[in-house]
Design a protein around this motif. Structure first.
Motif, short mmCIF file in Angstrom:
data_model
loop_
_atom_site.label_atom_id
_atom_site.label_comp_id
_atom_site.label_asym_id
_atom_site.label_seq_id
_atom_site.Cartn_x
_atom_site.Cartn_y
_atom_site.Cartn_z
N GLY A 44 -62.21 16.01 37.08
CA GLY A 44 -61.16 17.25 36.09
C GLY A 44 -62.17 18.09 35.60
O GLY A 44 -61.71 19.17 35.40
N GLY A 45 -63.62 18.30 35.60
CA GLY A 45 -64.55 19.18 34.78
C GLY A 45 -63.91 20.40 35.43
O GLY A 45 -64.43 20.08 36.87
N SER A 46 -64.96 21.78 34.80
CA SER A 46 -65.46 22.78 36.51
C SER A 46 -67.09 23.00 36.07
O SER A 46 -67.65 22.87 35.20
N LEU A 47 -67.12 24.06 37.25
CA LEU A 47 -68.20 24.19 36.97
C LEU A 47 -68.34 26.23 37.89
O LEU A 47 -67.33 26.46 39.13
N ARG A 48 -69.18 26.76 38.16
CA ARG A 48 -69.14 28.39 38.64
C ARG A 48 -70.94 28.38 39.30
O ARG A 48 -71.72 28.06 38.47
N LEU A 49 -70.51 28.73 40.81
CA LEU A 49 -71.85 28.70 41.14
C LEU A 49 -71.86 30.36 41.10
O LEU A 49 -70.59 30.45 41.82
N ARG A 58 -72.73 44.70 46.44
CA ARG A 58 -73.33 44.15 46.05
C ARG A 58 -74.26 42.64 46.26
O ARG A 58 -75.39 41.85 45.26
N ASN A 59 -73.56 41.94 47.31
CA ASN A 59 -74.92 41.14 47.96
C ASN A 59 -74.73 39.85 46.68
O ASN A 59 -76.13 39.40 46.74
N THR A 60 -72.76 39.66 46.38
CA THR A 60 -73.26 38.34 45.17
C THR A 60 -71.82 37.38 45.87
O THR A 60 -70.57 38.30 46.11
N VAL A 61 -71.67 36.58 45.30
CA VAL A 61 -70.29 35.50 45.35
C VAL A 61 -70.55 34.58 44.35
O VAL A 61 -71.97 33.91 44.39
N ASP A 62 -69.24 34.21 44.44
CA ASP A 62 -69.30 32.93 43.26
C ASP A 62 -68.74 31.97 43.46
O ASP A 62 -67.65 32.83 44.97
N LEU A 63 -68.44 30.92 43.40
CA LEU A 63 -67.76 29.89 43.43
C LEU A 63 -66.98 29.25 42.29
O LEU A 63 -67.97 28.44 41.44
N GLN A 64 -65.59 28.83 42.17
CA GLN A 64 -65.53 28.73 41.07
C GLN A 64 -64.52 27.05 41.01
O GLN A 64 -63.94 26.83 42.23
N MET A 65 -65.57 25.91 40.79
CA MET A 65 -64.70 25.41 40.87
C MET A 65 -64.23 24.10 39.71
O MET A 65 -65.10 24.20 38.61
N ASN A 66 -62.94 23.76 39.91
CA ASN A 66 -61.97 23.40 38.54
C ASN A 66 -61.27 22.22 39.69
O ASN A 66 -61.53 21.60 40.69
N SER A 67 -61.22 21.04 38.76
CA SER A 67 -60.83 19.88 38.86
C SER A 67 -61.48 19.03 39.73
O SER A 67 -61.08 18.91 41.08
N LEU A 68 -63.10 19.07 39.71
CA LEU A 68 -63.50 18.54 40.01
C LEU A 68 -63.92 17.09 40.82
O LEU A 68 -63.57 16.52 39.24
#
Length: 123
Positions: free
Chosen positions: A15-20, A75-85
């Motif tokens: 249920g937690g979140s992480l961001r890559l 700018r050569n960047t990408v993120d991944l927000q991961m919720n409800s893991l």
């Protein structure tokens, strides 16, 4: 040569979140697509989410509604927000970028991978 450096990941409860985050560097001319894949123990690497230079998104069905990819390919960047893991999201996550790089007057294609970052979701 094009290098990808990932950050983020770690251990989180269900249920937690992480961001890559991922940043590409090198003699990059343009990026056509940049995204995230993952490999769970005993399984093949699979697509998680990808962002294209046309502004299109593609998500694995298993993460739709929970994960969000964002980025600036200029700018050569990408993120991944991961919720409800969930525990089944546990895997090594890899950043991938493909496009063209500049080398000695030419623009060869590249398809590069990051070193991977571990995401562990405890039940």
């Amino acid at each position: 040569q094009v290098q990808l450096v990932e950050s983020g990941g770690g251990l989180v409860e269900t249920g937690g979140s992480l961001r890559l985050s991922c940043a590409a560097s090198g003699s990059i001319f343009s990026i056509n697509a940049m995204g995230w894949y993952r490999r769970a123990p005993g399984k093949q690497r699979e697509l998680v989410a990808v962002l294209t230079s046309a502004g299109r998104f593609n998500y694995a069905d298993s993460v739709k509604g929970r994960f969000t990819i964002s980025g600036d390919l200029g700018r050569n960047t990408v993120d991944l927000q991961m919720n409800s893991l969930k525990p089944e999201d546990t895997a090594v996550y890899y950043c991938n970028a493909e496009g063209l790089w500049y080398y000695s007057g030419t623009y060869p294609r590249f398809d590069s991978w990051g070193q991977g970052t571990q995401v562990t979701v405890s039940s």
